[in-house]
Design a protein around this motif. Sequence first.
Motif, PDB file in Angstrom:
ATOM      1  N   VAL A 192     -21.675 -23.743 -23.892  1.00 40.67           N
ATOM      2  CA  VAL A 192     -20.600 -24.149 -24.786  1.00 40.67           C
ATOM      3  C   VAL A 192     -20.451 -25.664 -24.696  1.00 40.67           C
ATOM      4  CG1 VAL A 192     -18.800 -23.786 -23.041  1.00 40.67           C
ATOM      5  CG2 VAL A 192     -18.197 -23.757 -25.474  1.00 40.67           C
ATOM      6  N   GLY A 193     -20.227 -26.316 -25.841  1.00 37.15           N
ATOM      7  CA  GLY A 193     -20.130 -27.771 -25.843  1.00 37.15           C
ATOM      8  C   GLY A 193     -19.086 -28.288 -26.811  1.00 37.15           C
ATOM      9  N   LEU A 194     -18.572 -29.461 -26.516  1.00 34.85           N
ATOM     10  CA  LEU A 194     -17.666 -30.197 -27.406  1.00 34.85           C
ATOM     11  C   LEU A 194     -18.248 -31.587 -27.627  1.00 34.85           C
ATOM     12  CD1 LEU A 194     -14.083 -29.364 -26.076  1.00 34.85           C
ATOM     13  CD2 LEU A 194     -14.970 -28.813 -28.357  1.00 34.85           C
ATOM     14  N   TYR A 195     -18.139 -32.071 -28.860  1.00 29.27           N
ATOM     15  CA  TYR A 195     -18.663 -33.399 -29.186  1.00 29.27           C
ATOM     16  C   TYR A 195     -17.670 -34.113 -30.087  1.00 29.27           C
ATOM     17  CZ  TYR A 195     -21.711 -36.977 -31.270  1.00 29.27           C
ATOM     18  OH  TYR A 195     -22.252 -38.161 -31.718  1.00 29.27           O
ATOM     19  N   TYR A 196     -17.439 -35.402 -29.781  1.00 32.80           N
ATOM     20  CA  TYR A 196     -16.503 -36.218 -30.567  1.00 32.80           C
ATOM     21  C   TYR A 196     -17.167 -37.537 -30.899  1.00 32.80           C
ATOM     22  CZ  TYR A 196     -12.430 -39.077 -31.721  1.00 32.80           C
ATOM     23  OH  TYR A 196     -11.542 -39.914 -32.356  1.00 32.80           O
ATOM     24  N   GLN A 197     -17.068 -37.957 -32.156  1.00 34.51           N
ATOM     25  CA  GLN A 197     -17.574 -39.271 -32.539  1.00 34.51           C
ATOM     26  C   GLN A 197     -16.574 -39.953 -33.454  1.00 34.51           C
ATOM     27  OE1 GLN A 197     -21.395 -38.487 -34.456  1.00 34.51           O
ATOM     28  NE2 GLN A 197     -20.449 -38.616 -36.476  1.00 34.51           N
ATOM     29  N   GLN A 198     -16.487 -41.286 -33.316  1.00 32.60           N
ATOM     30  CA  GLN A 198     -15.486 -42.060 -34.046  1.00 32.60           C
ATOM     31  C   GLN A 198     -16.045 -43.433 -34.394  1.00 32.60           C
ATOM     32  OE1 GLN A 198     -11.954 -41.351 -34.892  1.00 32.60           O
ATOM     33  NE2 GLN A 198     -12.504 -43.105 -36.144  1.00 32.60           N
ATOM     34  N   THR A 199     -15.893 -43.826 -35.644  1.00 30.87           N
ATOM     35  CA  THR A 199     -16.274 -45.167 -36.073  1.00 30.87           C
ATOM     36  C   THR A 199     -15.096 -46.115 -35.842  1.00 30.87           C
ATOM     37  OG1 THR A 199     -17.793 -44.316 -37.751  1.00 30.87           O
ATOM     38  CG2 THR A 199     -17.033 -46.588 -38.006  1.00 30.87           C
ATOM     39  N   ILE A 200     -15.360 -47.190 -35.108  1.00 29.69           N
ATOM     40  CA  ILE A 200     -14.303 -48.161 -34.821  1.00 29.69           C
ATOM     41  C   ILE A 200     -14.170 -49.154 -35.968  1.00 29.69           C
ATOM     42  CG2 ILE A 200     -13.558 -49.973 -33.227  1.00 29.69           C
ATOM     43  CD1 ILE A 200     -15.092 -48.499 -31.028  1.00 29.69           C
ATOM     44  N   GLN A 204     -19.180 -50.965 -34.990  1.00 29.07           N
ATOM     45  CA  GLN A 204     -19.044 -50.264 -33.718  1.00 29.07           C
ATOM     46  C   GLN A 204     -18.653 -48.799 -33.918  1.00 29.07           C
ATOM     47  OE1 GLN A 204     -17.105 -52.990 -30.503  1.00 29.07           O
ATOM     48  NE2 GLN A 204     -16.046 -53.441 -32.414  1.00 29.07           N
ATOM     49  N   SER A 205     -19.191 -47.947 -33.036  1.00 29.45           N
ATOM     50  CA  SER A 205     -18.800 -46.540 -33.002  1.00 29.45           C
ATOM     51  C   SER A 205     -18.929 -46.030 -31.583  1.00 29.45           C
ATOM     52  CB  SER A 205     -19.658 -45.704 -33.953  1.00 29.45           C
ATOM     53  OG  SER A 205     -21.021 -45.736 -33.561  1.00 29.45           O
ATOM     54  N   VAL A 206     -18.198 -44.966 -31.281  1.00 30.36           N
ATOM     55  CA  VAL A 206     -18.232 -44.360 -29.951  1.00 30.36           C
ATOM     56  C   VAL A 206     -18.394 -42.848 -30.103  1.00 30.36           C
ATOM     57  CG1 VAL A 206     -16.857 -46.158 -28.832  1.00 30.36           C
ATOM     58  CG2 VAL A 206     -15.713 -44.198 -29.893  1.00 30.36           C
ATOM     59  N   ALA A 207     -18.860 -42.215 -29.035  1.00 29.93           N
ATOM     60  CA  ALA A 207     -18.992 -40.756 -29.013  1.00 29.93           C
ATOM     61  C   ALA A 207     -18.787 -40.282 -27.582  1.00 29.93           C
ATOM     62  CB  ALA A 207     -20.362 -40.333 -29.530  1.00 29.93           C
ATOM     63  N   ALA A 208     -18.361 -39.029 -27.436  1.00 28.21           N
ATOM     64  CA  ALA A 208     -18.166 -38.427 -26.123  1.00 28.21           C
ATOM     65  C   ALA A 208     -18.510 -36.952 -26.206  1.00 28.21           C
ATOM     66  CB  ALA A 208     -16.728 -38.618 -25.636  1.00 28.21           C
ATOM     67  N   GLY A 209     -18.926 -36.380 -25.087  1.00 30.15           N
ATOM     68  CA  GLY A 209     -19.297 -34.982 -25.101  1.00 30.15           C
ATOM     69  C   GLY A 209     -19.075 -34.309 -23.763  1.00 30.15           C
ATOM     70  N   ILE A 210     -18.852 -32.998 -23.806  1.00 29.16           N
ATOM     71  CA  ILE A 210     -18.765 -32.142 -22.633  1.00 29.16           C
ATOM     72  C   ILE A 210     -19.627 -30.915 -22.902  1.00 29.16           C
ATOM     73  CG2 ILE A 210     -17.273 -30.735 -21.158  1.00 29.16           C
ATOM     74  CD1 ILE A 210     -14.961 -32.552 -21.843  1.00 29.16           C
ATOM     75  N   HIS A 211     -20.433 -30.528 -21.927  1.00 29.16           N
ATOM     76  CA  HIS A 211     -21.342 -29.398 -22.142  1.00 29.16           C
ATOM     77  C   HIS A 211     -21.479 -28.588 -20.861  1.00 29.16           C
ATOM     78  CE1 HIS A 211     -25.446 -27.614 -23.278  1.00 29.16           C
ATOM     79  NE2 HIS A 211     -24.606 -27.204 -24.202  1.00 29.16           N
TER      80      HIS A 211
END
Length: 391
Positions: A192-200, A204-211
Amino acid sequence: MRKITTTLCFVLLAFFAKAQGNWNYAGQTNNFISTGMPILMISPDAISAAMGDAGVASTPDANSTHWNNAKFAFTQDKMSVTTTYTPWLRNLGVSDMNLLYLGGYRRLNDRSAVAASLTYFSLGEINSTGETGEDKGTFFPNEFAVDVTYAMKLGDNLSLGATGRYMRDDLTNGQDVEHQSTKAANALSADVGLYYQQTIDKNQSVAAGIHISNLGSKLRYSDDDTESEFLPANFRIGGRYTYLVDDYNKINFILDLNKLLVPTPPIKDEDGNYISKYYSNMAEYNQTGSVQGAINSFFDAPGGLKEEISEFTVNAGAEYWYQETFAGRIGYFFEPSSKGGRQYLTLGFGLRYNIFTFDFSYLLPTTTIANNPLANTIRISIAANFANSKK
């Protein structure tokens, strides 16, 4: 923002490298965690392998099943397939051990996608002999895993992924080992995973994930219910920072932290007594269920908090793209010596032409282990990406 993010990555890397120094409890400084089917933890592709085996929040692609299945919901192309070939342990003179990986995805609509992958590991040809030296024939031990994934967006910036996996581990081809009959081990697991991405902003952009991966049944290689192996269940968390230098140049920085969701074995003191918070002997340890073992894995290290921290590996990498055509990559993988001591620098590059992508990675150990089995490991990946246009 770029300076702050880059500095934060190095601070975290330095902190964990220092915190993961050798612990000492009851005179013991090593306590390795072993699992069945460790191939499930080997980087299957040359992209993340070139960036220190980091990838939980890397750019979504056809290899995302291994790193973070939720990323499939944010893939750009309609469909993509990829394959990777990895010659294994060549530094030890082994010529017939290979890891093959095949993966792909297809977008169902703008918010969801399905994917599948196959991992096959061949241990080569083995000539078997009995206790008196008689020839018992030749067999070909192998391991494989096949899985399917569904990923969907929960919002404009967040997605969720779920994977079901079947594994088969055939190490003995049913031959007797030390007067005990053996069989191929089978298991089922889930990710199971979660993914987040955001354009600043436009640059610039950032992303984060948990798996969480490989959480499932245990592997049994015989009919003896007291003997079984944990799957390499794993917890992975990390992030990515992307900076567009201009219309032609782009840089990605990524950082992952990994921890096996497998209980820490008890250790023996000088009198031969087992020391552990939950297990009075190895029999109790082996009989622990996978889910209970995953929960215990955060609290059961005999060496306390310092040993728990030492069970995290640190993966850091950087990627440079020129005109989305050529990529150069570098990374570093750090694991404390008390938990295995894998420490290596990784390098690689990528090329895109039309719908095809070619990627290559190379591993350089930084530890002083003589004849390091990981030295000179290469991976070669090829992918075909199909855009939304029928043409």
